[in-house]
Design a protein around this motif. Sequence first.
Motif, PDB file in Angstrom:
ATOM      1  N   MET A 132       0.843  -1.193   0.000  1.00 42.06           N
ATOM      2  CA  MET A 132       0.000   0.000   0.000  1.00 42.06           C
ATOM      3  C   MET A 132       0.879   1.244   0.000  1.00 42.06           C
ATOM      4  O   MET A 132       2.004   1.213   0.469  1.00 42.06           O
ATOM      5  CB  MET A 132      -0.937   0.019   1.215  1.00 42.06           C
ATOM      6  CG  MET A 132      -0.222   0.273   2.545  1.00 42.06           C
ATOM      7  SD  MET A 132      -1.340   0.430   3.931  1.00 42.06           S
ATOM      8  CE  MET A 132      -0.974   2.091   4.460  1.00 42.06           C
ATOM      9  N   ASN A 133       0.341   2.356  -0.489  1.00 41.04           N
ATOM     10  CA  ASN A 133       1.055   3.618  -0.479  1.00 41.04           C
ATOM     11  C   ASN A 133       1.131   4.117   0.960  1.00 41.04           C
ATOM     12  O   ASN A 133       0.136   4.187   1.667  1.00 41.04           O
ATOM     13  CB  ASN A 133       0.311   4.641  -1.350  1.00 41.04           C
ATOM     14  CG  ASN A 133       1.062   5.949  -1.428  1.00 41.04           C
ATOM     15  OD1 ASN A 133       2.285   5.968  -1.403  1.00 41.04           O
ATOM     16  ND2 ASN A 133       0.325   7.039  -1.521  1.00 41.04           N
ATOM     17  N   GLY A 134       2.332   4.478   1.429  1.00 35.65           N
ATOM     18  CA  GLY A 134       2.459   4.974   2.790  1.00 35.65           C
ATOM     19  C   GLY A 134       2.599   3.892   3.828  1.00 35.65           C
ATOM     20  O   GLY A 134       2.416   4.149   5.015  1.00 35.65           O
ATOM     21  N   ARG A 135       2.914   2.681   3.429  1.00 34.96           N
ATOM     22  CA  ARG A 135       3.085   1.572   4.369  1.00 34.96           C
ATOM     23  C   ARG A 135       4.188   1.896   5.371  1.00 34.96           C
ATOM     24  O   ARG A 135       5.280   2.340   5.018  1.00 34.96           O
ATOM     25  CB  ARG A 135       3.440   0.310   3.572  1.00 34.96           C
ATOM     26  CG  ARG A 135       3.879  -0.894   4.398  1.00 34.96           C
ATOM     27  CD  ARG A 135       4.358  -1.973   3.453  1.00 34.96           C
ATOM     28  NE  ARG A 135       5.025  -3.077   4.120  1.00 34.96           N
ATOM     29  CZ  ARG A 135       4.538  -4.305   4.203  1.00 34.96           C
ATOM     30  NH1 ARG A 135       3.371  -4.581   3.667  1.00 34.96           N
ATOM     31  NH2 ARG A 135       5.208  -5.261   4.799  1.00 34.96           N
ATOM     32  N   LEU A 136       3.896   1.644   6.662  1.00 37.34           N
ATOM     33  CA  LEU A 136       4.847   1.917   7.732  1.00 37.34           C
ATOM     34  C   LEU A 136       5.358   0.611   8.337  1.00 37.34           C
ATOM     35  O   LEU A 136       4.682  -0.418   8.285  1.00 37.34           O
ATOM     36  CB  LEU A 136       4.189   2.757   8.833  1.00 37.34           C
ATOM     37  CG  LEU A 136       3.623   4.120   8.437  1.00 37.34           C
ATOM     38  CD1 LEU A 136       2.973   4.784   9.643  1.00 37.34           C
ATOM     39  CD2 LEU A 136       4.718   5.020   7.843  1.00 37.34           C
ATOM     40  N   LYS A 137       6.548   0.691   8.908  1.00 34.49           N
ATOM     41  CA  LYS A 137       7.104  -0.427   9.662  1.00 34.49           C
ATOM     42  C   LYS A 137       7.131  -0.013  11.132  1.00 34.49           C
ATOM     43  O   LYS A 137       7.878   0.894  11.513  1.00 34.49           O
ATOM     44  CB  LYS A 137       8.503  -0.772   9.163  1.00 34.49           C
ATOM     45  CG  LYS A 137       8.513  -1.373   7.759  1.00 34.49           C
ATOM     46  CD  LYS A 137       9.907  -1.882   7.396  1.00 34.49           C
ATOM     47  CE  LYS A 137       9.897  -2.607   6.057  1.00 34.49           C
ATOM     48  NZ  LYS A 137      11.221  -3.227   5.764  1.00 34.49           N
ATOM     49  N   ILE A 138       6.320  -0.701  11.943  1.00 32.30           N
ATOM     50  CA  ILE A 138       6.061  -0.263  13.315  1.00 32.30           C
ATOM     51  C   ILE A 138       6.455  -1.358  14.301  1.00 32.30           C
ATOM     52  O   ILE A 138       6.047  -2.514  14.165  1.00 32.30           O
ATOM     53  CB  ILE A 138       4.556   0.064  13.500  1.00 32.30           C
ATOM     54  CG1 ILE A 138       4.115   1.105  12.466  1.00 32.30           C
ATOM     55  CG2 ILE A 138       4.266   0.531  14.918  1.00 32.30           C
ATOM     56  CD1 ILE A 138       2.618   1.151  12.253  1.00 32.30           C
ATOM     57  N   GLY A 139       7.237  -0.995  15.310  1.00 31.59           N
ATOM     58  CA  GLY A 139       7.539  -1.897  16.405  1.00 31.59           C
ATOM     59  C   GLY A 139       6.627  -1.598  17.581  1.00 31.59           C
ATOM     60  O   GLY A 139       6.412  -0.428  17.915  1.00 31.59           O
ATOM     61  N   ILE A 140       6.049  -2.630  18.189  1.00 33.27           N
ATOM     62  CA  ILE A 140       5.142  -2.440  19.333  1.00 33.27           C
ATOM     63  C   ILE A 140       5.677  -3.215  20.526  1.00 33.27           C
ATOM     64  O   ILE A 140       5.983  -4.408  20.426  1.00 33.27           O
ATOM     65  CB  ILE A 140       3.708  -2.906  19.002  1.00 33.27           C
ATOM     66  CG1 ILE A 140       3.088  -1.997  17.930  1.00 33.27           C
ATOM     67  CG2 ILE A 140       2.838  -2.909  20.264  1.00 33.27           C
ATOM     68  CD1 ILE A 140       1.679  -2.385  17.529  1.00 33.27           C
ATOM     69  N   THR A 141       5.782  -2.537  21.654  1.00 29.16           N
ATOM     70  CA  THR A 141       6.171  -3.186  22.906  1.00 29.16           C
ATOM     71  C   THR A 141       5.110  -2.915  23.957  1.00 29.16           C
ATOM     72  O   THR A 141       4.678  -1.771  24.138  1.00 29.16           O
ATOM     73  CB  THR A 141       7.541  -2.677  23.396  1.00 29.16           C
ATOM     74  OG1 THR A 141       8.550  -3.079  22.469  1.00 29.16           O
ATOM     75  CG2 THR A 141       7.879  -3.254  24.756  1.00 29.16           C
ATOM     76  N   CYS A 142       4.686  -3.984  24.634  1.00 29.34           N
ATOM     77  CA  CYS A 142       3.645  -3.873  25.654  1.00 29.34           C
ATOM     78  C   CYS A 142       3.836  -5.008  26.654  1.00 29.34           C
ATOM     79  O   CYS A 142       4.696  -5.868  26.479  1.00 29.34           O
ATOM     80  CB  CYS A 142       2.254  -3.965  25.022  1.00 29.34           C
ATOM     81  SG  CYS A 142       1.961  -5.557  24.185  1.00 29.34           S
ATOM     82  N   TYR A 143       3.027  -5.009  27.698  1.00 24.81           N
ATOM     83  CA  TYR A 143       2.971  -6.177  28.566  1.00 24.81           C
ATOM     84  C   TYR A 143       2.083  -7.197  27.865  1.00 24.81           C
ATOM     85  O   TYR A 143       0.903  -6.932  27.633  1.00 24.81           O
ATOM     86  CB  TYR A 143       2.405  -5.810  29.929  1.00 24.81           C
ATOM     87  CG  TYR A 143       3.346  -4.959  30.746  1.00 24.81           C
ATOM     88  CD1 TYR A 143       4.567  -5.469  31.175  1.00 24.81           C
ATOM     89  CD2 TYR A 143       3.032  -3.644  31.081  1.00 24.81           C
ATOM     90  CE1 TYR A 143       5.446  -4.688  31.922  1.00 24.81           C
ATOM     91  CE2 TYR A 143       3.897  -2.859  31.828  1.00 24.81           C
ATOM     92  CZ  TYR A 143       5.100  -3.393  32.240  1.00 24.81           C
ATOM     93  OH  TYR A 143       5.973  -2.625  32.965  1.00 24.81           O
ATOM     94  N   PRO A 144       2.614  -8.362  27.500  1.00 20.20           N
ATOM     95  CA  PRO A 144       1.877  -9.287  26.642  1.00 20.20           C
ATOM     96  C   PRO A 144       0.862 -10.164  27.364  1.00 20.20           C
ATOM     97  O   PRO A 144       0.137 -10.920  26.729  1.00 20.20           O
ATOM     98  CB  PRO A 144       2.990 -10.157  26.045  1.00 20.20           C
ATOM     99  CG  PRO A 144       4.040 -10.167  27.106  1.00 20.20           C
ATOM    100  CD  PRO A 144       3.985  -8.815  27.769  1.00 20.20           C
ATOM    101  N   THR A 145       0.809 -10.066  28.692  1.00 16.22           N
ATOM    102  CA  THR A 145      -0.116 -10.902  29.445  1.00 16.22           C
ATOM    103  C   THR A 145      -1.472 -10.222  29.555  1.00 16.22           C
ATOM    104  O   THR A 145      -1.704  -9.161  28.989  1.00 16.22           O
ATOM    105  CB  THR A 145       0.446 -11.180  30.849  1.00 16.22           C
ATOM    106  OG1 THR A 145       0.800  -9.935  31.455  1.00 16.22           O
ATOM    107  CG2 THR A 145       1.691 -12.042  30.772  1.00 16.22           C
ATOM    108  N   LEU A 146      -2.383 -10.837  30.313  1.00 19.54           N
ATOM    109  CA  LEU A 146      -3.709 -10.268  30.489  1.00 19.54           C
ATOM    110  C   LEU A 146      -3.631  -8.862  31.065  1.00 19.54           C
ATOM    111  O   LEU A 146      -2.854  -8.575  31.950  1.00 19.54           O
ATOM    112  CB  LEU A 146      -4.530 -11.155  31.433  1.00 19.54           C
ATOM    113  CG  LEU A 146      -4.982 -12.518  30.883  1.00 19.54           C
ATOM    114  CD1 LEU A 146      -5.498 -13.377  32.009  1.00 19.54           C
ATOM    115  CD2 LEU A 146      -6.038 -12.341  29.815  1.00 19.54           C
ATOM    116  N   GLY A 147      -4.457  -7.969  30.574  1.00 19.11           N
ATOM    117  CA  GLY A 147      -4.461  -6.579  31.035  1.00 19.11           C
ATOM    118  C   GLY A 147      -4.902  -5.677  29.912  1.00 19.11           C
ATOM    119  O   GLY A 147      -4.670  -5.971  28.726  1.00 19.11           O
TER     120      GLY A 147
END
Length: 390
Positions: A1-16
């Motif tokens: 797609m035009n404008g495609r981004l490469k994004i890294g996501i960091t979070c707490y991966p457990t329930l919440g």
Amino acid sequence: MNGRLKIGITCYPTLGGSGVVATELGKLLAEKGHEVHFITHSMPFRLGKFHKNIFYHEVEVNDYYVFKYPPYDLSLASKLAQVAQLEGLDLLHVHYAIPHAVCALIARQMVGSQLKVVTTLHGTDITVLAHDESLKDLIRYAINQSDAVTAVSEDLIRETRELLAIEKPIDLAYNFVDKRVYYPRDVEKLRREFAHPHEKILIHISNFRPVKRVLDVVETFSLVSKDIPSRLLFVGEGPELSKVHCKVKELGLLDKVTFCGKQDDVAQLLSLADVMLLPSEKESFGLVALEAMACGVPTIASNAGGIPELITHGETGFLADIGDTEKMAAYVKLLLNDEKLYETVKKACLHRARTTFCNERIMAQYEEIYYRVLERELPEDLTNKLTCLG
């Protein structure tokens, strides 16, 4: 797609709530055609099956003998920098100021300023950690050095500014639900396993921490059940669970209460319920109330934190002072005894969830923030979407 981004996501991966929102956002971004890389210590529980455009990178902690404690923060910073370089990431979207934003800032120092950092505040880093004098300066630093900062409620933005003297712009980006997942389900057969046809069902979902005031749920239900045939479902686990068991037994409610334990997919259980109870003393947003709202279930909640931004009193639910279980029970009975009022509130819940807090609106907000910090022109389809959403 035009404008495609490469994004890294960091979070707490457990329930919440923060992990849920971060994971669901990543999935939506990947559907849109962006390339999403989750960088966490374990697989986010909402990811599960294979998703196109989504990649997972595990943070492995070095347990070298000179360290008294495994240095997760340093391992995360190193992994963020490594993935950013190898995959050519445009930005890191990290959830929570510490440790995630601090680690992302270290990674940016290693990789270069072309890597942007977007930080989302979910609550605990401000409502709890920012009250600790030993952490306050670190949280302030993480916020001020991020390229953009978002928060999940106006109340959280206000508290952040007051506690940390933050002048930097903070974007309001509410939590959201995917309306393809959260909607009123046909659960007539399943409902028979939990309640008789003439009984109402109340539900509470949380991590059973003291801040959730789960004993207030039991007291409210006890008052309701004296006048209305009803059942109570508890979903989740946590430190207050044993106290809740004792309270239920003490009030003679064992035959009316079901403990469902942790559940990954709560949309079915929410559709069983007539009312959600959320008596928390602190709640930066109240994601479970929004999930209930999207399933057509009104919430009776405390007038705390960001909850009033989600629940309009008398329209999409009812609010009472923290600890006022008699008032909460009165509102539950008002709803359940007035069928016309209940249907009006239910319809208002569905409308608000599908408009103000829908996935398309919030994802478009985040995309706009990403392009802004990267100083790139918005793609035409995003510009049109933002115009339509107002």
